[in-house]
Design an enzyme around this catalytic site. Structure first.
Site, PDB file in Angstrom:
ATOM      1  N   ALA A  58      21.031  14.481  32.440  1.00  0.00           N
ATOM      2  CA  ALA A  58      19.726  14.947  32.922  1.00  0.00           C
ATOM      3  C   ALA A  58      19.529  14.613  34.402  1.00  0.00           C
ATOM      4  O   ALA A  58      19.117  15.475  35.190  1.00  0.00           O
ATOM      5  CB  ALA A  58      18.607  14.326  32.088  1.00  0.00           C
ATOM      6  N   GLU A  59      19.824  13.373  34.787  1.00  0.00           N
ATOM      7  CA  GLU A  59      19.608  12.998  36.185  1.00  0.00           C
ATOM      8  C   GLU A  59      20.554  13.751  37.107  1.00  0.00           C
ATOM      9  O   GLU A  59      20.178  14.136  38.217  1.00  0.00           O
ATOM     10  CB  GLU A  59      19.746  11.486  36.392  1.00  0.00           C
ATOM     11  CG  GLU A  59      19.449  11.096  37.825  1.00  0.00           C
ATOM     12  CD  GLU A  59      18.779   9.746  37.981  1.00  0.00           C
ATOM     13  OE1 GLU A  59      18.546   9.380  39.154  1.00  0.00           O
ATOM     14  OE2 GLU A  59      18.490   9.069  36.992  1.00  0.00           O
ATOM     15  N   THR A  60      21.768  13.991  36.674  1.00  0.00           N
ATOM     16  CA  THR A  60      22.711  14.761  37.480  1.00  0.00           C
ATOM     17  C   THR A  60      22.176  16.165  37.737  1.00  0.00           C
ATOM     18  O   THR A  60      22.129  16.627  38.880  1.00  0.00           O
ATOM     19  CB  THR A  60      24.085  14.826  36.786  1.00  0.00           C
ATOM     20  OG1 THR A  60      24.596  13.496  36.632  1.00  0.00           O
ATOM     21  CG2 THR A  60      25.063  15.674  37.580  1.00  0.00           C
TER      22      THR A  60
END
Length: 174
Positions: A74-76
């Site tokens: 998700a953060e990527t």
């Protein structure tokens, strides 16, 4: 596993970074952590970022996809979207990540799709939906990134780019 595939970028993004001599594929990759986890970015624009990650190798002791692995995916994806929104003069720094895990997954590939919720001058927020191979929602995440100006120190870490010149602290001395 973890080798970067060719990412589909909008032509204007390709042109902007090519003019700076930046390795666009490396810059908008999953990075070292994402590579170790097998994250692949398939499509990237400020409006939509799509990536995948294998469940195998990213599980917790019960054999389920680790929640932290979902957070990395998700953060990527949200960071890539934020960076593309900010453009080549900005760097995206994650300041808030929230993940809700809906179901367990034991095998296969999960796919994440990041879509903007807010794109401003100083922050960008993306919702990331992660699904399994049966298109069932595994995780819903929201990432907010601070968009700050690229500094010479940041530029020195850009793949393929020449470092920006450092200003002379004493411009009038001979």
């Amino acid at each position: 596993m973890g080798e970067q595939q060719h990412v589909k970028f909008p032509q204007e993004v390709i042109d902007e970074y090519a003019a700076l001599g930046v390795d666009l594929q490396a810059l908008f990759s999953a990075g070292h952590l994402g590579t170790r986890m097998g994250v692949q970015i398939l499509e990237a624009s400020a409006e939509r970022v799509v990536g995948t990650m294998p469940v195998e190798g990213n599980t917790q002791p019960y054999g389920l996809l680790h929640g932290g692995a979902s957070a990395v995916l998700a953060e990527t994806l949200g960071s890539v979207g934020s960076m593309l929104h900010g453009g080549s003069s900005k760097i995206a720094v994650g300041v808030d990540l929230n993940c809700t895990h809906h179901r367990g997954v034991r095998s296969g590939l999960v796919t994440g799709v990041a879509a903007p919720v807010h794109r401003g001058r100083s922050t960008a927020t993306y919702e990331i939906v992660i699904t399994d191979e049966a298109d069932r929602r595994v995780c819903t995440a929201r990432l907010t990134c601070l968009l700050r100006d690229v500094t010479p120190k940041d530029a020195a870490h850009l793949p393929g780019a020449s470092p920006l010149p450092t200003p002379d602290p004493h411009p009038n001395s001979a």
